[in-house]
Design a protein around this motif. Structure first.
Motif, PDB file in Angstrom:
ATOM      1  N   ARG A  72       0.918  -1.323  -0.217  1.00  0.00           N
ATOM      2  CA  ARG A  72      -0.129  -0.285  -0.120  1.00  0.00           C
ATOM      3  C   ARG A  72       0.829   1.199   0.348  1.00  0.00           C
ATOM      4  NH1 ARG A  72      -1.907   1.152   5.111  1.00  0.00           N
ATOM      5  NH2 ARG A  72      -0.100   1.163   5.495  1.00  0.00           N
ATOM      6  N   ASP A  73       1.968   1.415   1.106  1.00  0.00           N
ATOM      7  CA  ASP A  73       2.598   2.364   0.804  1.00  0.00           C
ATOM      8  C   ASP A  73       3.551   2.945  -0.096  1.00  0.00           C
ATOM      9  OD1 ASP A  73       1.921   2.411   3.183  1.00  0.00           O
ATOM     10  OD2 ASP A  73       3.618   1.787   4.523  1.00  0.00           O
ATOM     11  N   LYS A  74       3.788   1.487  -1.200  1.00  0.00           N
ATOM     12  CA  LYS A  74       5.321   1.457  -2.248  1.00  0.00           C
ATOM     13  C   LYS A  74       3.227   2.562  -3.263  1.00  0.00           C
ATOM     14  CE  LYS A  74       7.278  -0.441  -5.994  1.00  0.00           C
ATOM     15  NZ  LYS A  74       9.046   0.372  -5.671  1.00  0.00           N
ATOM     16  N   CYS A  75       2.209   2.454  -2.867  1.00  0.00           N
ATOM     17  CA  CYS A  75       1.054   2.910  -3.999  1.00  0.00           C
ATOM     18  C   CYS A  75       1.062   4.618  -3.518  1.00  0.00           C
ATOM     19  CB  CYS A  75       0.108   2.242  -4.206  1.00  0.00           C
ATOM     20  SG  CYS A  75       0.113   0.762  -5.129  1.00  0.00           S
ATOM     21  N   LEU A  76       0.735   4.772  -2.876  1.00  0.00           N
ATOM     22  CA  LEU A  76       0.582   6.293  -2.338  1.00  0.00           C
ATOM     23  C   LEU A  76       1.618   7.503  -2.196  1.00  0.00           C
ATOM     24  CD1 LEU A  76      -0.768   5.366   1.075  1.00  0.00           C
ATOM     25  CD2 LEU A  76      -1.733   5.878  -0.163  1.00  0.00           C
ATOM     26  N   GLY A  77       1.304   8.581  -2.417  1.00  0.00           N
ATOM     27  CA  GLY A  77       2.288   9.942  -2.398  1.00  0.00           C
ATOM     28  C   GLY A  77       1.835  11.010  -3.120  1.00  0.00           C
ATOM     29  N   LYS A  78       1.928  11.590  -4.167  1.00  0.00           N
ATOM     30  CA  LYS A  78       0.790  13.251  -3.916  1.00  0.00           C
ATOM     31  C   LYS A  78       0.174  13.246  -4.633  1.00  0.00           C
ATOM     32  CE  LYS A  78       5.707  15.789  -4.229  1.00  0.00           C
ATOM     33  NZ  LYS A  78       5.822  16.615  -2.953  1.00  0.00           N
ATOM     34  N   HIS A  79      -0.219  12.031  -5.596  1.00  0.00           N
ATOM     35  CA  HIS A  79      -1.565  11.860  -5.737  1.00  0.00           C
ATOM     36  C   HIS A  79      -2.597  11.965  -5.405  1.00  0.00           C
ATOM     37  CE1 HIS A  79       0.836   8.017  -6.328  1.00  0.00           C
ATOM     38  NE2 HIS A  79      -0.753   7.391  -5.443  1.00  0.00           N
ATOM     39  N   VAL A  80      -2.171  11.656  -4.291  1.00  0.00           N
ATOM     40  CA  VAL A  80      -3.016  11.014  -2.730  1.00  0.00           C
ATOM     41  C   VAL A  80      -4.322  12.625  -2.242  1.00  0.00           C
ATOM     42  CG1 VAL A  80      -4.230  10.239  -0.595  1.00  0.00           C
ATOM     43  CG2 VAL A  80      -2.658   8.533  -2.140  1.00  0.00           C
ATOM     44  N   LYS A  81      -5.258  12.576  -2.872  1.00  0.00           N
ATOM     45  CA  LYS A  81      -5.406  13.940  -2.593  1.00  0.00           C
ATOM     46  C   LYS A  81      -6.895  14.042  -1.264  1.00  0.00           C
ATOM     47  CE  LYS A  81      -3.550  16.178  -5.979  1.00  0.00           C
ATOM     48  NZ  LYS A  81      -2.656  16.752  -5.934  1.00  0.00           N
ATOM     49  N   ASN A  82      -7.304  12.925  -0.964  1.00  0.00           N
ATOM     50  CA  ASN A  82      -8.521  12.665  -0.254  1.00  0.00           C
ATOM     51  C   ASN A  82      -8.131  12.106   0.322  1.00  0.00           C
ATOM     52  OD1 ASN A  82     -10.730  15.262  -1.801  1.00  0.00           O
ATOM     53  ND2 ASN A  82     -10.260  13.133  -2.987  1.00  0.00           N
ATOM     54  N   ILE A  83      -7.896  11.888   2.141  1.00  0.00           N
ATOM     55  CA  ILE A  83      -8.367  11.012   3.051  1.00  0.00           C
ATOM     56  C   ILE A  83      -9.488  10.747   3.875  1.00  0.00           C
ATOM     57  CG2 ILE A  83      -7.040   9.561   4.657  1.00  0.00           C
ATOM     58  CD1 ILE A  83      -4.691  10.311   2.934  1.00  0.00           C
ATOM     59  N   ILE A  84      -9.609   9.592   4.194  1.00  0.00           N
ATOM     60  CA  ILE A  84     -11.303   9.178   4.598  1.00  0.00           C
ATOM     61  C   ILE A  84     -10.419   8.682   5.952  1.00  0.00           C
ATOM     62  CG2 ILE A  84     -13.330   7.993   4.700  1.00  0.00           C
ATOM     63  CD1 ILE A  84     -13.564   8.734   2.250  1.00  0.00           C
ATOM     64  N   PHE A  85     -10.934   9.096   7.507  1.00  0.00           N
ATOM     65  CA  PHE A  85     -10.366   8.557   8.946  1.00  0.00           C
ATOM     66  C   PHE A  85     -11.448   7.814   9.284  1.00  0.00           C
ATOM     67  CE2 PHE A  85      -7.264  11.684   8.450  1.00  0.00           C
ATOM     68  CZ  PHE A  85      -6.169  10.373   8.110  1.00  0.00           C
ATOM     69  N   ASP A  86     -11.578   6.337   9.993  1.00  0.00           N
ATOM     70  CA  ASP A  86     -13.101   5.383  10.106  1.00  0.00           C
ATOM     71  C   ASP A  86     -12.181   4.775  11.329  1.00  0.00           C
ATOM     72  OD1 ASP A  86     -15.002   4.642  10.158  1.00  0.00           O
ATOM     73  OD2 ASP A  86     -14.823   3.110   8.401  1.00  0.00           O
ATOM     74  N   SER A  87     -12.607   4.933  12.307  1.00  0.00           N
ATOM     75  CA  SER A  87     -12.666   4.224  13.625  1.00  0.00           C
ATOM     76  C   SER A  87     -11.654   4.490  14.513  1.00  0.00           C
ATOM     77  CB  SER A  87     -12.558   2.367  13.190  1.00  0.00           C
ATOM     78  OG  SER A  87     -14.031   2.220  12.964  1.00  0.00           O
ATOM     79  N   PHE A  88     -11.020   5.470  14.190  1.00  0.00           N
ATOM     80  CA  PHE A  88      -9.679   5.950  15.594  1.00  0.00           C
ATOM     81  C   PHE A  88     -10.281   6.932  16.811  1.00  0.00           C
ATOM     82  CE2 PHE A  88      -7.824   5.622  11.051  1.00  0.00           C
ATOM     83  CZ  PHE A  88      -6.598   5.474  11.387  1.00  0.00           C
ATOM     84  N   GLU A  89      -9.595   6.678  17.440  1.00  0.00           N
ATOM     85  CA  GLU A  89     -10.313   6.558  18.864  1.00  0.00           C
ATOM     86  C   GLU A  89      -9.602   8.187  19.127  1.00  0.00           C
ATOM     87  OE1 GLU A  89      -9.414   2.876  21.914  1.00  0.00           O
ATOM     88  OE2 GLU A  89     -10.118   2.083  19.811  1.00  0.00           O
TER      89      GLU A  89
END
Length: 111
Positions: free
Chosen positions: A71-88
């Motif tokens: 997964r980490d190898k696929c991430l970079g500057k092209h990531v524009k939106n993050i949805i956080f779910d289930s964090f405490e």
């Protein structure tokens, strides 16, 4: 000649139909695919949904941060939106955001 040696635009179109999970599974096929698939799947990773279990595991009653190299190898500057779910708590969110910056996800437009 292998599949990955085909025309870039055709391979890009094929991978555009796959989910993020499917892309990660394809990366586990062989070392060549592991190294080459991220260049074809940037559009698949514009939006990233992150759950607590994606980054943390309970081990001996302690919560530990985990990495996912594919997964980490696929991430970079092209990531524009993050949805956080289930964090405490905010510390977990801070840790994840800090980690994303290390992966060059520093042009995020919305959380």
């Amino acid at each position: 000649m292998t599949f990955m040696d085909g025309p870039y635009d055709i391979i890009l179109r094929i991978f555009s139909y796959l989910s993020q999970h499917d892309c990660l599974m394809c990366m586990s096929t062989c070392r060549d695919w592991y190294n080459r698939i991220p260049q074809y799947t940037e559009n698949n990773w514009k939006t990233l949904r992150i759950t607590r279990r994606d980054f943390y595991v309970v081990f001996n009653r302690q919560i530990r941060f985990i990495e996912n190299k594919r997964r980490d190898k696929c991430l970079g500057k092209h990531v524009k939106n993050i949805i956080f779910d289930s964090f405490e708590d905010s510390y977990e969110l801070y840790t994840i955001m800090d980690y994303l910056v290390e992966l060059f996800c520093d042009e995020i437009e919305s959380l």
